[in-house]
Design an enzyme around this catalytic site. Structure first.
Site, PDB file in Angstrom:
ATOM      1  N   ASN A  49       8.035 -60.280  -0.918  1.00  0.00           N
ATOM      2  CA  ASN A  49       7.974 -59.129  -1.827  1.00  0.00           C
ATOM      3  C   ASN A  49       8.907 -59.314  -3.033  1.00  0.00           C
ATOM      4  O   ASN A  49       9.257 -58.344  -3.696  1.00  0.00           O
ATOM      5  CB  ASN A  49       8.368 -57.849  -1.091  1.00  0.00           C
ATOM      6  N   HIS A 138       3.852 -45.877   5.081  1.00  0.00           N
ATOM      7  CA  HIS A 138       4.648 -46.874   5.801  1.00  0.00           C
ATOM      8  C   HIS A 138       5.267 -46.318   7.088  1.00  0.00           C
ATOM      9  O   HIS A 138       5.540 -45.109   7.188  1.00  0.00           O
ATOM     10  CB  HIS A 138       5.763 -47.334   4.855  1.00  0.00           C
ATOM     11  N   GLU A 179       3.076 -43.064  -0.795  1.00  0.00           N
ATOM     12  CA  GLU A 179       3.589 -44.242  -1.488  1.00  0.00           C
ATOM     13  C   GLU A 179       2.916 -44.268  -2.854  1.00  0.00           C
ATOM     14  O   GLU A 179       1.805 -43.744  -3.002  1.00  0.00           O
ATOM     15  CB  GLU A 179       3.236 -45.516  -0.704  1.00  0.00           C
ATOM     16  N   SER A 183       1.602 -50.434   0.773  1.00  0.00           N
ATOM     17  CA  SER A 183       2.169 -51.746   1.083  1.00  0.00           C
ATOM     18  C   SER A 183       1.173 -52.736   1.674  1.00  0.00           C
ATOM     19  O   SER A 183       1.319 -53.932   1.493  1.00  0.00           O
ATOM     20  CB  SER A 183       3.354 -51.587   2.034  1.00  0.00           C
ATOM     21  N   ASP A 208       7.304 -42.774  -2.372  1.00  0.00           N
ATOM     22  CA  ASP A 208       7.935 -44.054  -2.014  1.00  0.00           C
ATOM     23  C   ASP A 208       7.453 -45.102  -3.004  1.00  0.00           C
ATOM     24  O   ASP A 208       6.277 -45.457  -3.037  1.00  0.00           O
ATOM     25  CB  ASP A 208       7.514 -44.404  -0.573  1.00  0.00           C
ATOM     26  N   HIS A 211       6.976 -50.632  -3.646  1.00  0.00           N
ATOM     27  CA  HIS A 211       6.226 -51.774  -4.197  1.00  0.00           C
ATOM     28  C   HIS A 211       5.870 -51.600  -5.672  1.00  0.00           C
ATOM     29  O   HIS A 211       5.214 -52.459  -6.241  1.00  0.00           O
ATOM     30  CB  HIS A 211       4.969 -52.021  -3.350  1.00  0.00           C
ATOM     31  N   LYS A 240      12.943 -55.737  -2.814  1.00  0.00           N
ATOM     32  CA  LYS A 240      11.632 -56.298  -3.159  1.00  0.00           C
ATOM     33  C   LYS A 240      11.725 -56.850  -4.591  1.00  0.00           C
ATOM     34  O   LYS A 240      12.329 -57.886  -4.772  1.00  0.00           O
ATOM     35  CB  LYS A 240      10.556 -55.242  -2.927  1.00  0.00           C
TER      36      LYS A 240
HETATM   37  C1  LIG Z   1       6.323 -48.639   1.481  1.00  0.00           C
HETATM   38  C2  LIG Z   1       7.601 -49.106   2.093  1.00  0.00           C
HETATM   39  N1  LIG Z   1       8.597 -48.222   2.253  1.00  0.00           N
HETATM   40  C3  LIG Z   1       9.760 -48.584   2.816  1.00  0.00           C
HETATM   41  C4  LIG Z   1       9.986 -49.871   3.225  1.00  0.00           C
HETATM   42  C5  LIG Z   1      11.291 -50.241   3.855  1.00  0.00           C
HETATM   43  O1  LIG Z   1      12.146 -50.811   2.912  1.00  0.00           O
HETATM   44  P1  LIG Z   1      13.328 -51.768   3.369  1.00  0.00           P
HETATM   45  O2  LIG Z   1      12.742 -53.116   3.544  1.00  0.00           O
HETATM   46  O3  LIG Z   1      14.321 -51.680   2.257  1.00  0.00           O
HETATM   47  O4  LIG Z   1      13.848 -51.217   4.658  1.00  0.00           O
HETATM   48  C6  LIG Z   1       8.991 -50.834   3.065  1.00  0.00           C
HETATM   49  C7  LIG Z   1       9.250 -52.213   3.505  1.00  0.00           C
HETATM   50  O5  LIG Z   1       8.449 -53.038   3.698  1.00  0.00           O
HETATM   51  C8  LIG Z   1       7.766 -50.434   2.497  1.00  0.00           C
HETATM   52  O6  LIG Z   1       6.746 -51.305   2.363  1.00  0.00           O
END
Ligand SMILES: Cc1ncc(COP(=O)(O)O)c(C=O)c1O
Length: 392
Positions: A49, A138, A179, A183, A208, A211, A240
């Protein structure tokens, strides 16, 4: 360890293995930004990522080292004890400005932010908060909903009519969770329409941007930023496109003051270390000026979607640097990943429970750090190593 525990765990692991869902940790090596497998073979990385390649950027690495040297390897305590330094507050101020919000607050990770901020918001005041969550949100958001002990109502993926209908039947406080870029599918939420819906129903909107941050929106500020303050709570990650680690919540000053006082996942954990803050600070210098890299990333993503379409792979509604190639069974997805790896490309297979049963896939992700030669190798591997799928 309790004598009964291991046999129980082994039974579960055996069931996962039988269903081709067992996960194993594989070691990877990065030498000066190049990915090598355990045998030392160089691979094109189409799974990370690190969308702008910043984890390997000289300025990001140098500032991480410099701040560790100057301020120490670790934070000495949680933020409310001695874990807040001037550099922590300065980075938070810069993040708030980057997201065009009043204030921002750092968290240890995106998982931790979602898992702990959602319950903190849902349990404020008397009475219940009705939560509305996109079905593809997520795992950390799902975790946050469970921790809130509120019955989350799940709306069909990006289906605003369904969400509207659910909101119409709800009473009391309402919180919508989505989101901005999903993801595993690489598609986008319609944030302006969501914001309108939220306003019409008196709901708060939590987005969120894991990405999208760094990659999309004006100067890579994310998609929520383009909504001009209509999003109440923005979560973004720093591990990321920022190439570092950690996460932040951005929003009003009142929101941040509330979380400082009432969010256990912020209060009861050690602050982020200076090296991470240094890396984030350098990324903040770089990201707004990387429009050229973002344009190349978008162009290369389209080339990859086109190459997959020629092999009849469904890339869903991907319109970003995350490109799913849906395969179906766990076994076939693993076999496809293996074939690509043999052709020099790392494209990890994603299986349930991360995605729905029957939609196991390759999740291909691109970075602007891939040069034309890398892209040529990647597109060749797709054209020659992925089995042609029957046309629907
Ligand atoms: C949409 C989404 N939110 C939150 C997270 C979690 O983030 P972190 O890797 O900083 O724990 C991810 C991680 O893959 C994600 O894809």
């Amino acid at each position: 360890m309790d004598a009964g525990l291991d046999p129980l765990l082994q039974t579960r692991l055996a069931a996962l293995s039988k269903a081709n869902r067992l996960r194993r940790l594989r070691p990877w090596h990065w030498h000066h930004g190049t990915l090598h497998d355990a045998e030392g073979r160089v691979l094109i990385d189409a799974s990370s990522n690190d969308y702008l390649g910043l984890s390997q950027h000289p300025l990001v690495k140098a500032r991480a080292a410099e701040w560790a040297e100057r301020h120490g390897a670790g934070a000495p305590a949680s933020r409310l004890v001695t874990g807040t330094r001037d550099i922590t507050l300065a980075v938070e101020e810069r993040l708030a400005a980057f997201k065009r919000c009043e204030a921002a607050l750092l968290f240890s990770s995106g998982f931790q932010a979602n898992a702990t901020v959602i319950p903190a918001l849902a349990t404020v005041g008397a009475g219940e908060t009705a939560i509305f969550s996109d079905e593809l949100n997520h795992a950390s958001i799902v975790h946050g909903c469970r921790a809130a002990r509120a019955k989350a109502q799940i709306f069909r993926h990006r289906d605003l009519d369904h969400l509207d209908e659910l909101l119409r039947h709800a009473t009391g406080r309402k919180l919508i969770l989505t989101e901005s870029v999903f993801s595993m599918d690489g598609d986008r939420a319609d944030l302006p329409a969501l914001a309108q819906l939220a306003e019409r129903h008196g709901a708060a909107l939590y987005v969120d941007e894991a990405h999208a941050t760094g990659v999309l929106g004006p100067q890579g500020r994310g998609l929520a930023t383009a909504c001009g303050g209509a999003v109440d709570v923005v979560m973004g990650t720093l591990g990321k496109a920022f190439g570092a680690f950690g996460a932040y919540i951005a929003g009003s000053r009142t929101l941040i003051d509330y979380l400082v006082n009432c969010c256990p996942g912020f209060i009861y954990t050690t602050a982020l270390p200076p090296a991470v803050l240094g890396a984030v600070d350098a990324a903040l210098d770089l990201v707004p000026g990387m429009d050229g890299e973002r344009d190349r990333l978008a162009r290369n993503a389209q080339r990859l979607r086109d190459a997959l379409a020629l092999r009849n792979y469904d890339t869903l509604a991907s319109s970003t640097q995350i490109i799913p190639a849906v395969i179906g069974s766990e076994e076939d997805a693993l076999a496809a990943a293996q074939r690509l790896e043999e052709a020099g490309v790392l494209a990890v297979a994603i299986r349930p429970p991360t995605v729905a049963a029957g939609t196991s896939r390759l999740r291909l992700t691109l970075s602007s750090a891939l040069d034309e030669e890398d892209m040529r190798q990647l597109l060749d591997a797709v054209a020659t190593s992925l089995p042609l799928r029957p046309q629907d």
